[in-house]
Design a protein around this motif. Structure first.
Motif: not given
Ligand code: AMP
Ligand code: MG
Length: 433
Positions: A255, A305, A311
């Motif tokens: 993340e 992502g 994220c």
């Protein structure tokens, strides 16, 4: 098998070194640009062209400390019969007073290095060829038009592109940018990296060791290798050999980072969770295992992502995951072989190993099937001939061998024996570039 045969899933078979490197580079894309300054740009890669706003040099100036003269005055000057000239002024760097000075026949002006050369001065004779006598000098040699005068625009003309995007910023390039008067410019962002050490046996240096425990060296060595190439944005994690803990940390790393480098836990042991956990978290495995030594179990995967809830959106969407082997030499050698070129490509810089041929300084033996990166010391024995000696301590837990090495010798995958004196490919090892 060529690489296109391996696509899209490469994990089923062991790749060669070249196939693995190609697969990694194909999956790397340049990160965004950011503003750098003269004090933050070292080792970054320029993402815009830099042009000269003015000529370089900006004005005709003297290359030496000496005297500005008319060439005709010195036609007869020799050490035996010096010519006497009257000093009518002085021009020093940064002092403008005499810049407009006019020389007449029989006259000279003292000019210091870097000072603007007045328009009527035809040449500057070095101080070393002149003897001062009050307001006069005695010059003991002839000169020619333009001698010791650096001409305006001779290096760079105004408007020219001086630096192209993709230029790696070195100390002279910092100097060049400063010379152009530029203070801020765009460079590719270097990746935000998570370094994850794995293993129940690891203790931090400085802590007391229990039975069977060892100090965590990989985290420190890998962070140092990143820092040495200019990557400073690094977070360190340590996970125990526990599937849930590994998943929690890798998720957090995914993340928050562009690049994850784990060390250990990626082989075929009971507690080797890295690959499985990555796959559970949605990382797309590009390959696992390469026919090299050290470094066989290297894992490489890619994640996007946007598949994660929380994220960090200030960083790129694509995340690369390297699962490096835990043995300290394997971790650093594979960092050098695979992670380093990936980081360079993420900054849009095509890095090429400094690769040469050397004579192997002693017999080499191994089993065929894997390309062996022998840690070696290369020296030049005679003009143009390199000799590479394997370092002592070739086992993948022996950091001393790697610490003493300045090259990786390529002992080919199919070979079992290479006699002393035969040519061998070597890549120079330089942790600092
Ligand atoms: P693994 O791949 O996890 O089985 O680790 C292989 C070997 O490397 C084992 O002997 C580990 O103890 C050692 N090792 C793993 N991680 C580290 C580390 N961070 N520092 C030093 N040695 C390590
Ligand atoms: Mg382990």
């Amino acid at each position: 098998m060529n690489t296109s045969d391996c696509a899209p899933k490469l994990q089923d078979s062991m790749l060669t070194y070249e196939q693995a490197l190609k697969a990694i580079l194909e999956n790397c894309q340049p990160l965004s640009s950011e503003t750098s300054t003269l004090s933050t740009a070292l080792k970054k890669v320029l993402s815009e062209p830099l042009k000269a706003a003015f000529d370089l040099p900006q004005f005709n100036n003297s290359a030496v400390d000496g005297y500005g003269v008319l060439v005709e005055d010195l036609l007869t000057a020799t050490p035996q019969n010096p010519v006497k000239l009257k000093m009518v002024g002085e021009v020093a760097a940064g002092i403008q007073e005499c810049a407009g000075l006019t020389l007449n026949q029989g006259e000279c002006a003292r000019i210091l290095t870097g000072a603007p050369v007045p328009g009527t001065v035809e040449a500057v004779v070095m101080k070393e060829n002149c003897r001062v006598d009050g307001d006069y000098i005695h010059v003991s040699c002839k000169t020619r038009i333009g001698e010791s005068i650096r001409l305006q625009g001779e290096e760079i003309e105004a408007g020219a592109t001086v630096l192209k995007p993709g230029t790696m910023i070195s100390p002279p390039i910092i100097g060049l940018i400063a010379t152009l008067g530029i203070t801020e410019f765009k460079t590719y962002r270097s990746p935000k990296v998570a370094v994850i050490a794995t293993g129940n046996e690891l203790k931090e240096p400085g802590e007391p060791l229990g039975e069977g425990e060892i100090y965590n060296s990989n985290s420190y060595a890998l962070v140092a290798a990143l820092n040495a190439m200019g990557v400073q944005n690094v977070v360190r994690y340590h996970v125990r050999d526990d599937r849930e803990e590994t998943a929690k940390v890798i998720k957090e790393a995914l993340e928050n980072s562009d690049l994850i480098i784990s060390a250990g836990g990626v082989s075929v042991g009971e507690y080797d969770y890295v690959k499985d956990v990555c796959e559970d978290l949605g990382v797309d495995t590009v390959f696992w295992r390469i026919a090299i030594k050290p470094g066989k179990p290297v894992y490489f995967g890619v994640a996007e992502g946007h598949t994660f809830d929380t994220c960090d959106t200030s960083i790129g969407d694509r995340k690369l995951v390297f699962g490096l082997p835990g043995n300290p030499v394997s971790a650093l050698v594979t960092f050098n072989l695979f992670v380093k070129p990936a980081i360079m490509k993420m900054q849009n810089f095509e890095s090429k190993p400094k690769r040469f041929k050397a004579k192997v300084a002693r017999n080499l033996k191994k089993k065929s099937g894997r390309l062996d990166f022998v840690r070696g010391m290369v020296t030049a024995t005679e003009l143009g001939v390199l000799s590479a000696m394997p370092a002592s301590g070739q086992e993948s837990h022996m950091l001393t061998g790697l610490a003493n090495a300045n090259c990786l010798m390529h002992f080919d995958q199919d070979l079992e024996f290479l006699p002393e004196g035969e040519p061998i490919t070597i890549d120079l090892l330089n942790w600092f570039e």
